[in-house]
Write a protein that holds these residues in place. Sequence first.
Motif, mmCIF file in Angstrom:
data_model
loop_
_atom_site.group_PDB
_atom_site.id
_atom_site.type_symbol
_atom_site.label_atom_id
_atom_site.label_comp_id
_atom_site.label_asym_id
_atom_site.label_seq_id
_atom_site.Cartn_x
_atom_site.Cartn_y
_atom_site.Cartn_z
ATOM 1 N N CYS A 1 48.780 45.029 47.142
ATOM 2 C CA CYS A 1 47.665 45.184 46.394
ATOM 3 C C CYS A 1 46.633 44.008 46.758
ATOM 4 C CB CYS A 1 48.084 44.643 45.045
ATOM 5 S SG CYS A 1 46.640 44.849 43.526
ATOM 6 N N CYS B 1 46.034 52.657 45.104
ATOM 7 C CA CYS B 1 46.578 52.583 43.854
ATOM 8 C C CYS B 1 47.551 53.671 43.464
ATOM 9 C CB CYS B 1 45.536 52.418 42.803
ATOM 10 S SG CYS B 1 44.555 50.964 42.867
ATOM 11 N N CYS C 1 46.293 44.217 36.174
ATOM 12 C CA CYS C 1 46.501 45.826 36.312
ATOM 13 C C CYS C 1 47.614 46.138 35.594
ATOM 14 C CB CYS C 1 46.727 46.097 37.630
ATOM 15 S SG CYS C 1 46.957 47.971 38.043
ATOM 16 N N ARG D 1 39.057 46.710 41.872
ATOM 17 C CA ARG D 1 39.365 47.502 43.044
ATOM 18 C C ARG D 1 38.550 48.968 42.920
ATOM 19 N NH1 ARG D 1 45.047 48.621 45.745
ATOM 20 N NH2 ARG D 1 43.907 48.748 47.797
ATOM 21 N N CYS E 1 50.619 53.108 44.825
ATOM 22 C CA CYS E 1 51.352 52.229 44.098
ATOM 23 C C CYS E 1 51.931 52.720 42.917
ATOM 24 C CB CYS E 1 50.468 50.872 43.908
ATOM 25 S SG CYS E 1 51.028 49.699 42.625
HETATM 26 FE FE1 SF4 Z 1 47.090 48.086 40.222
HETATM 27 FE FE2 SF4 Z 1 48.828 48.533 42.208
HETATM 28 FE FE3 SF4 Z 1 46.290 49.405 42.374
HETATM 29 FE FE4 SF4 Z 1 47.087 46.667 42.696
HETATM 30 S S1 SF4 Z 1 47.563 48.427 43.924
HETATM 31 S S2 SF4 Z 1 45.436 47.423 41.373
HETATM 32 S S3 SF4 Z 1 48.934 46.689 41.023
HETATM 33 S S4 SF4 Z 1 47.740 50.394 40.776
#
Ligand code: SF4
Length: 404
Positions: free
Chosen positions: A334, A341, A312, A300, A344
Amino acid sequence: MNSVDSQQRVLSGMRPTGRLHLGHYHGVIKNWIKLQHEYECFLFVADWHALTTDYDNPQTIEAHVWDMVIDWLAAGVSPSAATLFIQSKVPEHAELHLLLSMMTPLGWLERVPSYKDMQENLREKDLDTYGFLGYPLLQSADILIYRAGSVPVGADQVAHVELTREVARRFNYLYGREPDFVELAEEAVKKMGKKGAKLYSSLRKSYQEEGDQEALLKAQALLKEQQNITLGDRERLFGYIEGSGKMILPEPQALLTEAAKMPGLDGRKMSKSYNNIISLREVDDDIMQKLKTMPTDPARVRLSDPGDPDKCPVWQFHQVYSDESMCTWVKEGCLSAGIGCLECKKPVIDAVVAELRPIKEKARQFEENPSSVRAIIAEGTEKARDVAKETLDDVRQAMGLNYR
Ligand code: SF4
Ligand code: TRP
């Protein structure tokens, strides 16, 4: 205490590594906190074990001991539910270790897998020492001196509990054999009364002839109920079921602690040496900073790139801290690049901050009042010593060392 009661006793120890982190909390301490209400728990600081590897720098151990005890208490290990003490303050461990060392074959210690592994991992240190070879036997003494039935440990320690079982078996075999054991045991059977004696004998027969485990448990339960037999007879009768001598040191079971779900900030095991920890006393700003900068799925790169939670470490934190609907939000957001992120991580940051707030507050109170911590340990040590002395008396007696 007989071996059925001892099933209810749990013993575990930790080397004094200093302040604890979230890995310890979710991997070990929360389990202790649960067990302390279900069993009679003896929990101790294994400071002599620290010396087996840190013999060249013993001055650091003291601070680590108190830092660790404060974190136990702050996290919820309760001195009214569990007995807390320090190994070196119960010298009975050392005497039992010495006595066990007389009958423990060298090969048993050399074959313990952690022995060669640790020596290789800590290459820079000379671990070709007598004390280091004896590490697992000292652990056996820790366990056997309390006649503990269960030992909560991680997978890496199971071999040590296994060694403890072998040592106990050998001890009972060598020293549990009174010259007139069979006669004394048969006498003791009669003291159970007609009905009890008959039941005991038939259960013993089923166990010995057919290996019937059920019968073994029933016979042990029957002995537990007996009110009119002496402690010595009880131990004889326990040993007699299995055909060995008197059961002086019961064999403990490992209570396998499931592997910690909580990784370090970089996805590897949380460990001070990897520099990937959040300590239980981490200040809020550092918690935020560390979590904000922790790595995520490397695929990502841009916000528009979808990610994979399974790649992750943040996802593993969510599995510890978040409810089902939050987890669904993470997964979907995700995989579809619907969330960023940082977005998240926000609920994880909030959860860790909230989790540590009361722990830090309690730790601060103990830090400000070190005498209360000393008092808790002094009281636990006294209780532990009483139990340890009782076992050691029986051990000395069995080995013919109770002369004056
Ligand atoms: Fe990790 Fe959350 Fe980013 Fe997905 S969105 S890569 S789970 S931090
Ligand atoms: N060896 C254990 C560890 O490194 C600590 C320990 C010492 C222990 N004595 C013990 C654990 C007795 C359980 C029971 O984690």
